[in-house]
Design a protein around this motif. Structure first.
Motif, PDB file in Angstrom:
ATOM      1  N   ILE A 217       0.891  -0.824  -0.549  1.00  0.00           N
ATOM      2  CA  ILE A 217      -0.209   0.244  -0.511  1.00  0.00           C
ATOM      3  C   ILE A 217       0.304   1.072  -0.503  1.00  0.00           C
ATOM      4  O   ILE A 217       1.500   1.396   0.880  1.00  0.00           O
ATOM      5  CB  ILE A 217      -0.754   0.239   1.349  1.00  0.00           C
ATOM      6  N   ARG A 218       0.703   2.199  -0.741  1.00  0.00           N
ATOM      7  CA  ARG A 218       1.410   3.603  -0.906  1.00  0.00           C
ATOM      8  C   ARG A 218       0.163   4.884  -0.547  1.00  0.00           C
ATOM      9  O   ARG A 218      -0.734   4.625  -2.003  1.00  0.00           O
ATOM     10  CB  ARG A 218       1.732   3.313  -2.533  1.00  0.00           C
ATOM     11  N   TYR A 219       0.735   4.664   0.717  1.00  0.00           N
ATOM     12  CA  TYR A 219      -0.924   5.992   1.526  1.00  0.00           C
ATOM     13  C   TYR A 219      -0.400   7.386   0.279  1.00  0.00           C
ATOM     14  O   TYR A 219       1.011   7.567  -0.187  1.00  0.00           O
ATOM     15  CB  TYR A 219      -0.636   5.776   2.758  1.00  0.00           C
ATOM     16  N   SER A 220      -0.891   8.331   0.684  1.00  0.00           N
ATOM     17  CA  SER A 220      -1.071  10.167   0.127  1.00  0.00           C
ATOM     18  C   SER A 220      -0.719  10.096  -1.362  1.00  0.00           C
ATOM     19  O   SER A 220       0.240  10.889  -1.431  1.00  0.00           O
ATOM     20  CB  SER A 220       0.088  10.439   0.866  1.00  0.00           C
ATOM     21  N   SER A 221      -1.392   9.154  -1.848  1.00  0.00           N
ATOM     22  CA  SER A 221      -1.207   8.730  -3.501  1.00  0.00           C
ATOM     23  C   SER A 221      -2.389   9.036  -4.124  1.00  0.00           C
ATOM     24  O   SER A 221      -2.950   8.095  -4.368  1.00  0.00           O
ATOM     25  CB  SER A 221      -0.247   7.535  -4.083  1.00  0.00           C
ATOM     26  N   LYS A 222      -2.801   9.983  -4.589  1.00  0.00           N
ATOM     27  CA  LYS A 222      -3.924  10.952  -5.591  1.00  0.00           C
ATOM     28  C   LYS A 222      -3.700  10.771  -6.575  1.00  0.00           C
ATOM     29  O   LYS A 222      -2.971  11.429  -7.851  1.00  0.00           O
ATOM     30  CB  LYS A 222      -4.618  12.281  -4.394  1.00  0.00           C
ATOM     31  N   VAL A 223      -4.932   9.976  -7.740  1.00  0.00           N
ATOM     32  CA  VAL A 223      -4.312  10.066  -9.338  1.00  0.00           C
ATOM     33  C   VAL A 223      -5.295  11.177  -8.951  1.00  0.00           C
ATOM     34  O   VAL A 223      -5.709  10.930  -9.228  1.00  0.00           O
ATOM     35  CB  VAL A 223      -5.541   8.857  -9.128  1.00  0.00           C
ATOM     36  N   VAL A 224      -4.763  12.256 -10.159  1.00  0.00           N
ATOM     37  CA  VAL A 224      -4.965  13.028 -11.068  1.00  0.00           C
ATOM     38  C   VAL A 224      -4.947  12.721 -12.613  1.00  0.00           C
ATOM     39  O   VAL A 224      -5.930  12.724 -13.174  1.00  0.00           O
ATOM     40  CB  VAL A 224      -3.913  14.041 -11.357  1.00  0.00           C
ATOM     41  N   SER A 225      -4.421  12.372 -13.118  1.00  0.00           N
ATOM     42  CA  SER A 225      -5.006  11.533 -14.455  1.00  0.00           C
ATOM     43  C   SER A 225      -5.003   9.935 -15.074  1.00  0.00           C
ATOM     44  O   SER A 225      -3.756   9.109 -14.215  1.00  0.00           O
ATOM     45  CB  SER A 225      -4.445  12.944 -15.391  1.00  0.00           C
TER      46      SER A 225
ATOM     47  N   VAL B 253      -0.212   5.898 -15.282  1.00  0.00           N
ATOM     48  CA  VAL B 253      -0.685   7.048 -14.023  1.00  0.00           C
ATOM     49  C   VAL B 253       0.044   7.971 -13.089  1.00  0.00           C
ATOM     50  O   VAL B 253       0.968   7.631 -12.801  1.00  0.00           O
ATOM     51  CB  VAL B 253      -1.525   5.656 -13.255  1.00  0.00           C
ATOM     52  N   HIS B 254      -0.843   9.000 -13.656  1.00  0.00           N
ATOM     53  CA  HIS B 254       0.140   9.947 -12.342  1.00  0.00           C
ATOM     54  C   HIS B 254      -0.913  10.895 -11.851  1.00  0.00           C
ATOM     55  O   HIS B 254      -1.377  10.548 -11.370  1.00  0.00           O
ATOM     56  CB  HIS B 254      -0.567  11.007 -14.287  1.00  0.00           C
ATOM     57  N   LEU B 255       0.233  10.304 -10.305  1.00  0.00           N
ATOM     58  CA  LEU B 255       0.560  10.848  -8.834  1.00  0.00           C
ATOM     59  C   LEU B 255       0.320  12.134  -8.893  1.00  0.00           C
ATOM     60  O   LEU B 255       0.928  13.450  -9.510  1.00  0.00           O
ATOM     61  CB  LEU B 255       0.523  10.253  -8.546  1.00  0.00           C
ATOM     62  N   SER B 256      -0.452  13.071  -7.626  1.00  0.00           N
ATOM     63  CA  SER B 256      -0.557  14.249  -7.202  1.00  0.00           C
ATOM     64  C   SER B 256       1.055  14.405  -7.015  1.00  0.00           C
ATOM     65  O   SER B 256       1.676  15.641  -7.214  1.00  0.00           O
ATOM     66  CB  SER B 256      -1.053  14.478  -6.072  1.00  0.00           C
ATOM     67  N   ASP B 257       2.100  13.390  -6.722  1.00  0.00           N
ATOM     68  CA  ASP B 257       3.744  13.808  -5.927  1.00  0.00           C
ATOM     69  C   ASP B 257       4.085  13.885  -7.276  1.00  0.00           C
ATOM     70  O   ASP B 257       5.656  14.316  -7.554  1.00  0.00           O
ATOM     71  CB  ASP B 257       3.738  13.582  -4.960  1.00  0.00           C
ATOM     72  N   GLY B 258       3.721  13.257  -8.250  1.00  0.00           N
ATOM     73  CA  GLY B 258       4.848  13.727  -9.546  1.00  0.00           C
ATOM     74  C   GLY B 258       4.767  12.246 -10.729  1.00  0.00           C
ATOM     75  O   GLY B 258       5.556  12.157 -11.762  1.00  0.00           O
ATOM     76  N   LEU B 259       4.703  11.170  -9.049  1.00  0.00           N
ATOM     77  CA  LEU B 259       5.291   9.946  -9.382  1.00  0.00           C
ATOM     78  C   LEU B 259       5.135   9.961 -10.654  1.00  0.00           C
ATOM     79  O   LEU B 259       3.022   9.752 -11.345  1.00  0.00           O
ATOM     80  CB  LEU B 259       5.453   9.161  -8.558  1.00  0.00           C
ATOM     81  N   ILE B 260       4.642   8.929 -11.771  1.00  0.00           N
ATOM     82  CA  ILE B 260       4.181   8.064 -13.404  1.00  0.00           C
ATOM     83  C   ILE B 260       4.722   7.160 -12.517  1.00  0.00           C
ATOM     84  O   ILE B 260       5.419   6.435 -13.156  1.00  0.00           O
ATOM     85  CB  ILE B 260       4.538   8.419 -14.388  1.00  0.00           C
ATOM     86  N   LEU B 261       3.428   5.852 -12.959  1.00  0.00           N
ATOM     87  CA  LEU B 261       2.929   4.950 -12.819  1.00  0.00           C
ATOM     88  C   LEU B 261       3.046   4.207 -14.439  1.00  0.00           C
ATOM     89  O   LEU B 261       2.237   4.075 -14.667  1.00  0.00           O
ATOM     90  CB  LEU B 261       3.193   3.919 -11.566  1.00  0.00           C
ATOM     91  N   LYS B 262       4.015   3.245 -14.462  1.00  0.00           N
ATOM     92  CA  LYS B 262       3.676   2.713 -15.928  1.00  0.00           C
ATOM     93  C   LYS B 262       2.839   1.411 -15.344  1.00  0.00           C
ATOM     94  O   LYS B 262       3.348   0.290 -14.768  1.00  0.00           O
ATOM     95  CB  LYS B 262       4.836   2.115 -16.816  1.00  0.00           C
ATOM     96  N   ALA B 263       1.493   0.674 -15.875  1.00  0.00           N
ATOM     97  CA  ALA B 263       0.915  -0.338 -15.146  1.00  0.00           C
ATOM     98  C   ALA B 263      -0.017  -1.619 -16.123  1.00  0.00           C
ATOM     99  O   ALA B 263      -0.253  -0.373 -17.252  1.00  0.00           O
ATOM    100  CB  ALA B 263      -0.462  -0.278 -14.397  1.00  0.00           C
ATOM    101  N   LYS B 264       0.904  -2.594 -16.443  1.00  0.00           N
ATOM    102  CA  LYS B 264       0.249  -2.863 -17.473  1.00  0.00           C
ATOM    103  C   LYS B 264      -1.384  -3.646 -16.861  1.00  0.00           C
ATOM    104  O   LYS B 264      -2.186  -4.196 -17.836  1.00  0.00           O
ATOM    105  CB  LYS B 264       1.068  -4.662 -17.123  1.00  0.00           C
ATOM    106  N   VAL B 265      -1.583  -3.745 -15.459  1.00  0.00           N
ATOM    107  CA  VAL B 265      -3.103  -3.594 -15.403  1.00  0.00           C
ATOM    108  C   VAL B 265      -3.380  -2.412 -13.935  1.00  0.00           C
ATOM    109  O   VAL B 265      -3.181  -2.251 -13.332  1.00  0.00           O
ATOM    110  CB  VAL B 265      -3.455  -5.186 -14.354  1.00  0.00           C
TER     111      VAL B 265
END
Length: 406
Positions: A123-131, A141-153
């Protein structure tokens, strides 16, 4: 900054954590994104019917939860205007499916039990999806802290305001014109209530008291929304007085449950649902994205199946993905993508009609039970009471199956 993850689940609620734990039991890792800084326990408790316990057993946490929550053996329906009983139902009586198991589970304990069974970094807390957008076979998956996750699912378990459901084309859930005030009360010693569910209906209100264990009780009060809502939302004291003023002829020990409830343990929320036809025609899954829980099928609480359905979703979704990702060694990216897509389509097919049934039934029951029309009140109290008392057991006679397909 970017990171690649096989499975990203948005939302650490019941559906999200159940899916993650189901996948973990199958040896598949996932990352759960939670926008808040900890587990959210809004709602205090939920009635877990037989179908929910089958799901909890499938992911291996049924027994510890049973040890902390008392089994309920019957339900009783009464009116607030007269205090008279209109129906009583034994959960193991002839005519029901024997073996029913019903308990009221504290939401905090359920979520903590799910989370504690997962690897510490799930679980990664304080991780809001913005787009959300696409990149080949991956979803970005773009998060509010600037991290971009590349997801297969990508799995949306992010509640009624789901960003993933919006990406799939679902509209925001509709207001039903009713609101719920919920509360929980804790006793130093035994509260003295029998292990049964008590529910009162009349003149547009619905009130229930359900013991969780020997020292805690969950209660709810649903009513037709009005301009008073805005005033009450700012004051738990006003919520409490509003409920006490609407209870009518109920026993003193029932009224004392509300009076004893601490103000921090009372919340108010409008009731919403996804119109059933959207479930039939909407995209529950698209390519490598799907939704589960309230992001998929928000429903009114009138048959107590919202959380139970989320547990069903998690087990079935984990099973479908497990089948899709089995023996993926040496698989090309294109083949893996197609298998994921087919796995999510299988999940959507299995859940579509079940979700349609639950939403439709809950909405119909709520309409009847909270009617303030004279004719419908008469039918509810004199003709339909036994049918309405039996209906939740029929709905609960559903088996989501095991994590591994037989």
């Amino acid at each position: 900054m970017e990171a690649v993850k096989d499975i990203v689940i948005v939302g650490a609620g019941i559906a999200g954590l159940t899916t993650a734990l189901g996948l973990h039991r199958l040896g598949i890792r996932s990352l759960v994104l939670e926008s808040s800084d900890g587990l959210r326990t809004t709602g205090f408790a939920l009635t877990t019917w037989t179908n929910a316990w089958q799901a909890l057993d499938a992911i291996g946490i049924g027994e510890p939860l049973r040890q902390q929550h008392n089994q309920l053996f019957r339900s009783q329906t009464l009116t607030t205007s007269s205090g008279l009983s209109t129906a009583e139902r034994q959960f193991d009586a002839p005519g029901t499916q024997r073996g029913h198991e019903i308990r009221c589970v504290q939401r905090r304990i359920l979520l903590e039990t799910l989370a504690n069974e997962l690897p510490g970094d799930t679980i990664r807390y304080s991780s809001k999806v913005v787009s959300i957008d696409g990149s080949g076979y991956l979803k970005l998956v773009h998060l509010s802290d600037g991290l971009i996750l590349k997801a297969k699912v990508l799995i949306g378990c992010d509640g009624v305001n789901s960003a993933v459901a919006k990406w799939l084309g679902f509209k925001m859930p509709a207001l039903v014109g009713r609101s719920a005030i919920r509360g929980s009360v804790y006793y130093e010693h035994s509260h003295g209530f029998e292990p049964k569910s008590l529910r009162y209906f009349d003149e547009g209100v619905r009130f229930g008291v359900v013991p969780c264990n020997d020292t805690s009780i969950y209660w709810f009060f649903t009513f037709s929304s009005s301009s008073q809502n805005e005033e009450m939302e700012e004051s738990s004291a006003k919520m409490k007085q509003f409920v006490l003023g609407k209870l009518g002829k109920i026993p003193d020990n029932m009224r004392a449950v509300i009076e004893k409830t601490e103000l921090d343990d009372i919340i108010l929320s409008p009731l919403t649902f996804r119109p059933p036809w959207e479930i039939l025609w909407g995209s529950i899954s698209k390519t490598n994205v799907c939704v589960a829980g309230d992001a998929f099928h928000p429903m009114t609480p009138d048959i107590g199946q919202g959380g139970c359905a989320a547990l069903e979703d998690g087990v079935i979704l984990a099973r479908c993905l497990g089948e899709a990702l089995r023996d993926k060694q040496g698989m090309s990216s294109e083949e893996e993508y197609k298998r994921i897509e087919m796995g999510l389509q299988s999940y959507a097919r299995e859940r579509r009609w079940r979700a349609f049934e639950l939403i439709s039934t809950a909405h119909m029951v709520g309409y009847i039970q909270q009617s303030n029309g004279r004719v419908l009140n008469f039918l509810r109290n004199r003709v339909l009471a036994t049918f309405l008392a039996r209906l939740p057991l029929k709905i609960a006679s559903y088996d989501c199956g095991k994590l591994r397909a037989s």
